[in-house]
Scaffold this motif. Structure first.
Motif, PDB file in Angstrom:
ATOM      1  N   GLU A 202       0.787  -1.220   0.000  1.00 22.07           N
ATOM      2  CA  GLU A 202       0.000   0.000   0.000  1.00 22.07           C
ATOM      3  C   GLU A 202       0.826   1.280   0.000  1.00 22.07           C
ATOM      4  O   GLU A 202       0.458   2.269  -0.644  1.00 22.07           O
ATOM      5  CB  GLU A 202      -0.928   0.025   1.244  1.00 22.07           C
ATOM      6  CG  GLU A 202      -1.856  -1.151   1.362  1.00 22.07           C
ATOM      7  CD  GLU A 202      -1.263  -2.297   2.177  1.00 22.07           C
ATOM      8  OE1 GLU A 202      -2.039  -3.130   2.650  1.00 22.07           O
ATOM      9  OE2 GLU A 202      -0.027  -2.340   2.330  1.00 22.07           O
ATOM     10  N   ALA A 203       1.910   1.312   0.766  1.00 17.66           N
ATOM     11  CA  ALA A 203       2.614   2.588   0.955  1.00 17.66           C
ATOM     12  C   ALA A 203       4.091   2.345   1.205  1.00 17.66           C
ATOM     13  O   ALA A 203       4.496   1.277   1.676  1.00 17.66           O
ATOM     14  CB  ALA A 203       2.004   3.361   2.127  1.00 17.66           C
ATOM     15  N   CYS A 204       4.905   3.356   0.902  1.00 16.35           N
ATOM     16  CA  CYS A 204       6.340   3.320   1.188  1.00 16.35           C
ATOM     17  C   CYS A 204       6.824   4.762   1.287  1.00 16.35           C
ATOM     18  O   CYS A 204       6.831   5.488   0.286  1.00 16.35           O
ATOM     19  CB  CYS A 204       7.099   2.567   0.092  1.00 16.35           C
ATOM     20  SG  CYS A 204       8.890   2.546   0.360  1.00 16.35           S
ATOM     21  N   GLY A 205       7.215   5.169   2.475  1.00 17.87           N
ATOM     22  CA  GLY A 205       7.623   6.550   2.691  1.00 17.87           C
ATOM     23  C   GLY A 205       8.891   6.920   1.948  1.00 17.87           C
ATOM     24  O   GLY A 205       8.985   8.008   1.352  1.00 17.87           O
ATOM     25  N   ASN A 206       9.898   6.036   1.968  1.00 14.83           N
ATOM     26  CA  ASN A 206      11.138   6.336   1.262  1.00 14.83           C
ATOM     27  C   ASN A 206      10.905   6.456  -0.239  1.00 14.83           C
ATOM     28  O   ASN A 206      11.473   7.325  -0.909  1.00 14.83           O
ATOM     29  CB  ASN A 206      12.188   5.251   1.544  1.00 14.83           C
ATOM     30  CG  ASN A 206      12.722   5.316   2.960  1.00 14.83           C
ATOM     31  OD1 ASN A 206      12.881   6.393   3.521  1.00 14.83           O
ATOM     32  ND2 ASN A 206      12.981   4.165   3.548  1.00 14.83           N
ATOM     33  N   ALA A 207      10.080   5.573  -0.789  1.00 12.61           N
ATOM     34  CA  ALA A 207       9.776   5.646  -2.215  1.00 12.61           C
ATOM     35  C   ALA A 207       9.013   6.915  -2.551  1.00 12.61           C
ATOM     36  O   ALA A 207       9.221   7.515  -3.628  1.00 12.61           O
ATOM     37  CB  ALA A 207       8.978   4.420  -2.646  1.00 12.61           C
ATOM     38  N   THR A 208       8.138   7.360  -1.670  1.00 17.09           N
ATOM     39  CA  THR A 208       7.382   8.583  -1.911  1.00 17.09           C
ATOM     40  C   THR A 208       8.313   9.787  -2.000  1.00 17.09           C
ATOM     41  O   THR A 208       8.140  10.668  -2.847  1.00 17.09           O
ATOM     42  CB  THR A 208       6.331   8.807  -0.819  1.00 17.09           C
ATOM     43  OG1 THR A 208       5.524   7.631  -0.682  1.00 17.09           O
ATOM     44  CG2 THR A 208       5.419   9.976  -1.152  1.00 17.09           C
ATOM     45  N   ARG A 209       9.343   9.815  -1.146  1.00 10.81           N
ATOM     46  CA  ARG A 209      10.325  10.903  -1.240  1.00 10.81           C
ATOM     47  C   ARG A 209      11.069  10.826  -2.571  1.00 10.81           C
ATOM     48  O   ARG A 209      11.315  11.846  -3.212  1.00 10.81           O
ATOM     49  CB  ARG A 209      11.315  10.841  -0.071  1.00 10.81           C
ATOM     50  CG  ARG A 209      10.678  11.070   1.281  1.00 10.81           C
ATOM     51  CD  ARG A 209      11.699  11.498   2.332  1.00 10.81           C
ATOM     52  NE  ARG A 209      12.917  10.708   2.318  1.00 10.81           N
ATOM     53  CZ  ARG A 209      13.055   9.522   2.890  1.00 10.81           C
ATOM     54  NH1 ARG A 209      12.029   8.963   3.516  1.00 10.81           N
ATOM     55  NH2 ARG A 209      14.214   8.873   2.847  1.00 10.81           N
ATOM     56  N   CYS A 210      11.440   9.613  -2.999  1.00 12.23           N
ATOM     57  CA  CYS A 210      12.166   9.458  -4.264  1.00 12.23           C
ATOM     58  C   CYS A 210      11.305   9.870  -5.453  1.00 12.23           C
ATOM     59  O   CYS A 210      11.790  10.531  -6.384  1.00 12.23           O
ATOM     60  CB  CYS A 210      12.650   8.019  -4.418  1.00 12.23           C
ATOM     61  SG  CYS A 210      14.006   7.572  -3.309  1.00 12.23           S
ATOM     62  N   VAL A 211      10.042   9.504  -5.456  1.00 10.69           N
ATOM     63  CA  VAL A 211       9.153   9.885  -6.549  1.00 10.69           C
ATOM     64  C   VAL A 211       8.980  11.397  -6.577  1.00 10.69           C
ATOM     65  O   VAL A 211       8.978  12.017  -7.646  1.00 10.69           O
ATOM     66  CB  VAL A 211       7.798   9.158  -6.427  1.00 10.69           C
ATOM     67  CG1 VAL A 211       6.753   9.764  -7.372  1.00 10.69           C
ATOM     68  CG2 VAL A 211       7.966   7.674  -6.722  1.00 10.69           C
ATOM     69  N   THR A 212       8.853  12.014  -5.405  1.00  5.73           N
ATOM     70  CA  THR A 212       8.751  13.475  -5.354  1.00  5.73           C
ATOM     71  C   THR A 212       9.983  14.116  -5.970  1.00  5.73           C
ATOM     72  O   THR A 212       9.891  15.057  -6.769  1.00  5.73           O
ATOM     73  CB  THR A 212       8.582  13.950  -3.899  1.00  5.73           C
ATOM     74  OG1 THR A 212       7.394  13.377  -3.344  1.00  5.73           O
ATOM     75  CG2 THR A 212       8.480  15.470  -3.828  1.00  5.73           C
ATOM     76  N   ARG A 213      11.175  13.591  -5.640  1.00  5.26           N
ATOM     77  CA  ARG A 213      12.390  14.152  -6.228  1.00  5.26           C
ATOM     78  C   ARG A 213      12.437  13.914  -7.734  1.00  5.26           C
ATOM     79  O   ARG A 213      12.853  14.791  -8.498  1.00  5.26           O
ATOM     80  CB  ARG A 213      13.631  13.565  -5.566  1.00  5.26           C
ATOM     81  CG  ARG A 213      14.897  14.102  -6.222  1.00  5.26           C
ATOM     82  CD  ARG A 213      16.164  13.823  -5.513  1.00  5.26           C
ATOM     83  NE  ARG A 213      17.270  14.444  -6.234  1.00  5.26           N
ATOM     84  CZ  ARG A 213      18.536  14.283  -5.924  1.00  5.26           C
ATOM     85  NH1 ARG A 213      18.882  13.540  -4.892  1.00  5.26           N
ATOM     86  NH2 ARG A 213      19.477  14.883  -6.634  1.00  5.26           N
ATOM     87  N   LEU A 214      12.032  12.727  -8.182  1.00  2.00           N
ATOM     88  CA  LEU A 214      12.085  12.424  -9.612  1.00  2.00           C
ATOM     89  C   LEU A 214      11.145  13.339 -10.399  1.00  2.00           C
ATOM     90  O   LEU A 214      11.497  13.830 -11.480  1.00  2.00           O
ATOM     91  CB  LEU A 214      11.716  10.959  -9.850  1.00  2.00           C
ATOM     92  CG  LEU A 214      11.940  10.423 -11.261  1.00  2.00           C
ATOM     93  CD1 LEU A 214      13.418  10.453 -11.625  1.00  2.00           C
ATOM     94  CD2 LEU A 214      11.395   9.003 -11.372  1.00  2.00           C
ATOM     95  N   ILE A 215       9.956  13.599  -9.847  1.00  2.00           N
ATOM     96  CA  ILE A 215       9.018  14.508 -10.500  1.00  2.00           C
ATOM     97  C   ILE A 215       9.591  15.920 -10.535  1.00  2.00           C
ATOM     98  O   ILE A 215       9.413  16.658 -11.501  1.00  2.00           O
ATOM     99  CB  ILE A 215       7.658  14.477  -9.766  1.00  2.00           C
ATOM    100  CG1 ILE A 215       6.998  13.107  -9.935  1.00  2.00           C
ATOM    101  CG2 ILE A 215       6.733  15.578 -10.271  1.00  2.00           C
ATOM    102  CD1 ILE A 215       5.794  12.911  -9.063  1.00  2.00           C
ATOM    103  N   GLY A 216      10.287  16.299  -9.454  1.00  2.00           N
ATOM    104  CA  GLY A 216      10.987  17.576  -9.442  1.00  2.00           C
ATOM    105  C   GLY A 216      10.214  18.747  -8.890  1.00  2.00           C
ATOM    106  O   GLY A 216      10.681  19.886  -8.954  1.00  2.00           O
ATOM    107  N   HIS A 217       9.037  18.479  -8.327  1.00  2.00           N
ATOM    108  CA  HIS A 217       8.256  19.571  -7.740  1.00  2.00           C
ATOM    109  C   HIS A 217       7.283  18.985  -6.717  1.00  2.00           C
ATOM    110  O   HIS A 217       7.089  17.767  -6.644  1.00  2.00           O
ATOM    111  CB  HIS A 217       7.491  20.350  -8.827  1.00  2.00           C
ATOM    112  CG  HIS A 217       6.583  19.491  -9.674  1.00  2.00           C
ATOM    113  ND1 HIS A 217       5.373  19.010  -9.242  1.00  2.00           N
ATOM    114  CD2 HIS A 217       6.745  19.023 -10.943  1.00  2.00           C
ATOM    115  CE1 HIS A 217       4.807  18.289 -10.196  1.00  2.00           C
ATOM    116  NE2 HIS A 217       5.628  18.276 -11.241  1.00  2.00           N
ATOM    117  N   ASP A 218       6.680  19.857  -5.921  1.00  2.00           N
ATOM    118  CA  ASP A 218       5.681  19.414  -4.958  1.00  2.00           C
ATOM    119  C   ASP A 218       4.570  18.669  -5.689  1.00  2.00           C
ATOM    120  O   ASP A 218       4.162  19.066  -6.799  1.00  2.00           O
ATOM    121  CB  ASP A 218       5.095  20.596  -4.200  1.00  2.00           C
ATOM    122  CG  ASP A 218       6.142  21.346  -3.375  1.00  2.00           C
ATOM    123  OD1 ASP A 218       7.301  20.888  -3.341  1.00  2.00           O
ATOM    124  OD2 ASP A 218       5.800  22.379  -2.777  1.00  2.00           O
ATOM    125  N   ALA A 219       4.072  17.588  -5.083  1.00  2.00           N
ATOM    126  CA  ALA A 219       3.106  16.761  -5.807  1.00  2.00           C
ATOM    127  C   ALA A 219       2.180  16.032  -4.844  1.00  2.00           C
ATOM    128  O   ALA A 219       2.542  15.734  -3.702  1.00  2.00           O
ATOM    129  CB  ALA A 219       3.843  15.743  -6.681  1.00  2.00           C
TER     130      ALA A 219
END
Length: 268
Positions: free
Chosen positions: A71-88
């Motif tokens: 369901e969820a992964c906090g570390n992955a969420t931070r990585c996806v946010t960085r990959l997108i490059g902006h608040d999301a």
């Protein structure tokens, strides 16, 4: 046809991230297990698939190394946010999470934790603050669901616990019908916790963002610490803050390691 992937990690909790927003990506459990293999594949704790979302900026799907979706992964969420490059706003099976960039780090609003036995879930009703159960020397844990389920044991020395043997036993215990992530934690100060985590479907990892959140929240709930809390994992530190009735804030590093390409044979 090849598919681009990104190798990323949050404090050593590592991911193969595939951006599927431009078109659907077919992945079977067998292909995920093959990609996650550290000897014959790319190697990762989880494979992350980014997809379009009708309710958020993107949808994030999370697959453990055994091929199972979670369901969820906090570390992955931070990585996806960085990959997108902006608040999301990021849609997950555990709910919509909010990511915000702070330099090379990211802060994630992880939502409101849940403590009712039905929402962990447990197999039957019991007090979730002080559970009358034990596995060898690990006893009387507490539980929390922070998008995925966690059981937390507070112990004098987290590194003295044989987590490699107790972790899989507890993860698959019938008390936890959806299996469980196992956290062993030591309170080291009024705002500090040392933590190790056995992740369901992945084993012992260098860091677990949802585990850090669940453990900090549990310690605050029990009056063992006050927020904000620095949670020290083998891979580094995460900053967790929470007030009862509010959402959890998690801040930590998100690192892009390299970009590669997968040939068509790797995909289902």
């Amino acid at each position: 046809m090849s598919v681009r992937f990104h190798k990323m990690h949050g404090l050593g909790n590592d991911f193969v991230v595939i951006d599927g927003r431009a078109g659907p990506i077919a992945l079977s459990e067998a292909s995920i297990r093959a990609l996650a293999d550290r000897h014959t594949g790319v190697g990762c704790d989880q494979l992350i698939l980014i997809e379009p979302s009708s309710v958020a900026d993107v949808r994030m799907r999370i697959f453990n190394a055994d091929g199972g979706e979670v369901e969820a992964c906090g570390n992955a969420t931070r990585c996806v946010t960085r990959l997108i490059g902006h608040d999301a706003r990021i849609e997950t099976l555990g709910g919509i999470l909010h990511g915000r960039m702070i330099g090379d780090d990211a802060t994630i609003d992880m939502g409101v934790p849940r403590f009712d036995w039905e929402t962990i879930p447990l197999a039957y009703a019991m007090d979730t603050r002080d559970m009358p159960v034990s596995w060898d020397a690990l006893e009387r844990p507490t539980v929390a669901n922070v998008g995925n389920p966690h059981v937390i044991f507070f112990v004098p020395d987290t590194y003295a616990v044989p987590l490699e043997t107790l972790g899989p036993r507890i993860e698959t215990d019938p008390l936890f019908p959806e299996r469980i992530n196992v956290n062993v934690a030591t309170v080291t100060g009024p705002h500090a916790i040392t933590l190790r985590v056995w992740e369901r479907g992945a084993g012992i990892t260098r860091a677990c963002g949802t585990g850090a959140c669940a453990t900090a929240v549990a310690a605050i709930r029990l009056g063992l610490v006050t927020g904000p809390v620095t949670v020290t994992l083998p891979g580094g530190d995460l900053e967790i803050d929470w007030r009862p009735g509010e959402t959890i804030s998690m801040t930590g590093a998100a690192t892009h390691v390299f970009t590669g390409e997968l040939s068509e044979g790797w995909l289902a």
